[in-house]
Design a protein around this motif. Structure first.
Motif, PDB file in Angstrom:
ATOM      1  N   CYS A  33      37.926  37.658  34.034  1.00 42.31           N
ATOM      2  CA  CYS A  33      37.297  38.382  35.143  1.00 42.31           C
ATOM      3  C   CYS A  33      38.235  39.376  35.815  1.00 42.31           C
ATOM      4  CB  CYS A  33      36.814  37.392  36.204  1.00 42.31           C
ATOM      5  SG  CYS A  33      35.669  36.156  35.626  1.00 42.31           S
ATOM      6  N   ARG A  34      39.452  39.486  35.343  1.00 42.10           N
ATOM      7  CA  ARG A  34      40.425  40.352  36.017  1.00 42.10           C
ATOM      8  C   ARG A  34      40.319  41.807  35.612  1.00 42.10           C
ATOM      9  NH1 ARG A  34      45.655  36.438  36.175  1.00 42.10           N
ATOM     10  NH2 ARG A  34      44.770  34.989  37.667  1.00 42.10           N
ATOM     11  N   GLU A  35      40.052  42.041  34.333  1.00 43.82           N
ATOM     12  CA  GLU A  35      39.942  43.423  33.870  1.00 43.82           C
ATOM     13  C   GLU A  35      38.867  43.494  32.798  1.00 43.82           C
ATOM     14  OE1 GLU A  35      43.419  43.891  30.638  1.00 43.82           O
ATOM     15  OE2 GLU A  35      44.129  43.570  32.678  1.00 43.82           O
ATOM     16  N   GLU A  36      38.357  44.682  32.603  1.00 40.24           N
ATOM     17  CA  GLU A  36      37.305  44.871  31.614  1.00 40.24           C
ATOM     18  C   GLU A  36      37.871  44.810  30.211  1.00 40.24           C
ATOM     19  OE1 GLU A  36      34.568  48.060  32.296  1.00 40.24           O
ATOM     20  OE2 GLU A  36      34.947  47.978  34.445  1.00 40.24           O
ATOM     21  N   PRO A  37      37.159  44.361  29.248  1.00 42.34           N
ATOM     22  CA  PRO A  37      35.780  43.898  29.387  1.00 42.34           C
ATOM     23  C   PRO A  37      35.743  42.462  29.910  1.00 42.34           C
ATOM     24  CG  PRO A  37      36.447  43.732  27.108  1.00 42.34           C
ATOM     25  CD  PRO A  37      37.610  44.346  27.858  1.00 42.34           C
ATOM     26  N   TYR A  38      34.858  42.205  30.850  1.00 40.51           N
ATOM     27  CA  TYR A  38      34.668  40.850  31.359  1.00 40.51           C
ATOM     28  C   TYR A  38      33.959  40.050  30.280  1.00 40.51           C
ATOM     29  CZ  TYR A  38      35.423  43.389  35.702  1.00 40.51           C
ATOM     30  OH  TYR A  38      35.937  44.194  36.669  1.00 40.51           O
ATOM     31  N   CYS A  39      34.336  38.799  30.141  1.00 41.95           N
ATOM     32  CA  CYS A  39      33.681  37.983  29.118  1.00 41.95           C
ATOM     33  C   CYS A  39      33.709  36.516  29.516  1.00 41.95           C
ATOM     34  CB  CYS A  39      34.338  38.187  27.760  1.00 41.95           C
ATOM     35  SG  CYS A  39      36.057  37.681  27.709  1.00 41.95           S
ATOM     36  N   VAL A  40      32.862  35.752  28.854  1.00 42.30           N
ATOM     37  CA  VAL A  40      32.760  34.311  29.078  1.00 42.30           C
ATOM     38  C   VAL A  40      32.909  33.632  27.728  1.00 42.30           C
ATOM     39  CG1 VAL A  40      31.262  32.440  29.859  1.00 42.30           C
ATOM     40  CG2 VAL A  40      31.198  34.626  31.031  1.00 42.30           C
TER      41      VAL A  40
END
Length: 105
Positions: A33-40
């Motif tokens: 969540c800190r830098e793009e790309p955001y991912c899970v």
């Protein structure tokens, strides 16, 4: 500003998903969540995602006209799978969540 709001929404949604604990809902294992790309990062499912699993199987009742070796699912298996999905949705309902997009895609 819009990207900042989207990032906060993403972080909020990931926290909510990570707090869910039900055997019929895939778990969140981690997130970026800190830098793009955001991912899970989601839990690996032994048979893959439900959509792909269903696309590679047919009902046992339809198998009589298919070649040997085609993967089949019995009616009882399909009922069991539907009960597991309903159980996961009941868990979400008990937490006052409304799942607005139940689909296998």
């Amino acid at each position: 500003m819009l990207w900042g709001l989207l990032r906060l929404d993403f972080q909020r949604d990931v926290r909510i998903l990570a707090a869910l604990e039900d055997r019929n809902i895939a778990r969140v294992l981690g997130a970026c969540c800190r830098e793009e790309p955001y991912c899970v990062v989601m839990e690996y499912l032994e048979h893959g995602d439900l959509c792909q699993f269903l696309k590679t199987h047919i009902t046992a009742e339809d198998a009589h006209s298919m070649p040997i070796g085609v993967k089949t699912l019995s009616f009882n298996c399909l009922i069991y799978m539907a009960a597991q999905i309903a159980s996961g949705m009941r868990y979400l309902e008990n937490l006052n969540f409304v799942h607005r997009d139940l689909a296998t895609r």
